[in-house]
Design a protein around this motif. Sequence first.
Motif, short mmCIF file in Angstrom:
data_model
loop_
_atom_site.label_atom_id
_atom_site.label_comp_id
_atom_site.label_asym_id
_atom_site.label_seq_id
_atom_site.Cartn_x
_atom_site.Cartn_y
_atom_site.Cartn_z
N LYS A 187 34.06 47.54 49.51
CA LYS A 187 35.08 48.38 48.88
C LYS A 187 36.38 48.14 49.62
O LYS A 187 36.43 48.27 50.84
CB LYS A 187 34.68 49.85 48.92
N ALA A 188 37.42 47.77 48.87
CA ALA A 188 38.72 47.45 49.50
C ALA A 188 39.84 47.85 48.56
O ALA A 188 40.69 47.03 48.21
CB ALA A 188 38.78 45.98 49.85
N GLN A 189 39.85 49.10 48.16
CA GLN A 189 40.91 49.60 47.29
C GLN A 189 41.98 50.29 48.12
O GLN A 189 41.72 50.82 49.20
CB GLN A 189 40.34 50.58 46.27
N GLY A 190 43.23 50.27 47.63
CA GLY A 190 44.30 50.98 48.30
C GLY A 190 44.77 50.34 49.59
O GLY A 190 45.30 51.02 50.47
N TYR A 205 49.68 43.12 43.22
CA TYR A 205 48.92 42.55 42.11
C TYR A 205 48.54 43.62 41.08
O TYR A 205 48.47 44.81 41.38
CB TYR A 205 47.64 41.89 42.63
N SER A 206 48.26 43.15 39.87
CA SER A 206 47.73 44.05 38.83
C SER A 206 46.27 44.38 39.15
O SER A 206 45.63 43.72 39.99
CB SER A 206 47.81 43.39 37.46
N SER A 207 45.71 45.36 38.45
CA SER A 207 44.32 45.76 38.71
C SER A 207 43.36 44.60 38.49
O SER A 207 42.45 44.38 39.30
CB SER A 207 43.94 46.94 37.81
N GLN A 208 43.56 43.86 37.40
CA GLN A 208 42.66 42.75 37.11
C GLN A 208 42.84 41.63 38.12
O GLN A 208 41.86 40.99 38.55
CB GLN A 208 42.91 42.22 35.70
N GLU A 209 44.07 41.35 38.53
CA GLU A 209 44.30 40.32 39.54
C GLU A 209 43.65 40.69 40.86
O GLU A 209 43.06 39.84 41.54
CB GLU A 209 45.81 40.11 39.74
N ARG A 210 43.73 41.96 41.23
CA ARG A 210 43.12 42.40 42.48
C ARG A 210 41.63 42.12 42.49
O ARG A 210 41.09 41.55 43.45
CB ARG A 210 43.36 43.91 42.68
N ARG A 211 40.96 42.52 41.42
CA ARG A 211 39.50 42.34 41.39
C ARG A 211 39.14 40.86 41.36
O ARG A 211 38.23 40.41 42.07
CB ARG A 211 38.91 43.06 40.19
#
Length: 432
Positions: free
Chosen positions: A257-260, A267-273
């Motif tokens: 888990k590596a959010q925030g 990056y956008s949400s999709q790019e992040r994932r």
Amino acid sequence: MDSSDEEEVRTFVEVISEKYNPENFPYGQGVVVLPSPPGSPVKDRLFLPSFLVLNGCGISRAGDRSDIAAFCGHVLELDLSHNQLSDWGEIGSIVSNIPHLNFLNLSMNPLSGMQLQPSMADVFSRVRRLVLINTQVSWDTVHTLTQHTPQLKELFLCLNGYNTVSESQTSCPSLSLLQITDNQLQDWAEVRKFGRLYPSLSTLVLAKNSVNSVEDTKETLERLFPNLRSINLNNSGLSKWEDIERLNFFPKLEEVKAQGIPLLQPYSSQERRSLLLAQLPSVMVLNGGAVSDGEREDAERFFVRYYQDSPEQELPQRYHALVSKYGQLAPLAEVDLTPRSTVVEVRWGDRVEPVSLRLEQTVGDLKKHLRALLQLPANGIRLFHIDREMSSVLGPEELKCGFRALHSYSIRDGDEILVVPRVKTRCSSSDL
């Protein structure tokens, strides 16, 4: 202590007597009916479940030990959070008389500065899950507890203000889960110590700390964390892709888990994932979501395309491995998803009007639009599409289906929409 202070002291025995007497606690599954021992001030009998919830009851003392032993012999789990327990001696008196206790929650009790003496710690030996959230308990006391709990599996140390980790000469080889959320740890040198303290650790929750890097080599992380399967770095201070790459050095890691984190903010949400997933080839669960084979391949292909025009010195190590796997990939075609429109001639009797149509509209939408635009009668109209190039062959095509999109009729610039009134016919016997 004055009389008012004496009146505020509440014991464990008093609280269970009040909360679990038959008048306040209905008989049900998992509840044991226990008679009071001879001479006990407790009511004639108590209905006690195996999981006692006594949070926020103002408890500061144990009370009569024989009553605790008489009533709590079957208890397995005990929640004493949000009380006023500040003496490990009183806590020990409660725990020592609950012989089968395996879960203990002491969160939000004022234990700052209170040291647990090793001679008193053996009473915790059967505890398997221990919760010490926001107690400000010292590392010395934590180590004393872990040294005397040979079956301890889960330890919760959130919100205790730790900015360092004190080491101990004795490890706790049984511990598999450590949750140390919302502290002030920053340097990876402090996190590294958990590997020596808890060599069997499989889940490490570091969320809401300020950990700003993962600094160890592959050999060091393999040695210190040989069993780590899950790490939570949500809202930490990680800001470099190299730190994400080093997570691959944990030999059994399968959940991250590596959010925030600062690294992902641009990056956008999709790019992040996608970028995270492509960097973590062994991870099966990312930010709480399972990873399918299809999603992994899509993410890895996205990663190659994302970096393939970057200068050589800026390419991540993972890029070369993925190029070897997929080769150089052509850029994805840009698809124009803006709504299409066209201009047609709308004919109503002798009247002809040019009208711009949005082709994602339905036939029903068009009828409403034309009624308003051309002030057509509201009692019903029929629409026909006339293809300017094929009209001599095909003739008019009625637009019958109200929910069908206009683009499905292949309407183009210059075509004609014929509007005719809907005529209701009646059949009589003379017509037959």
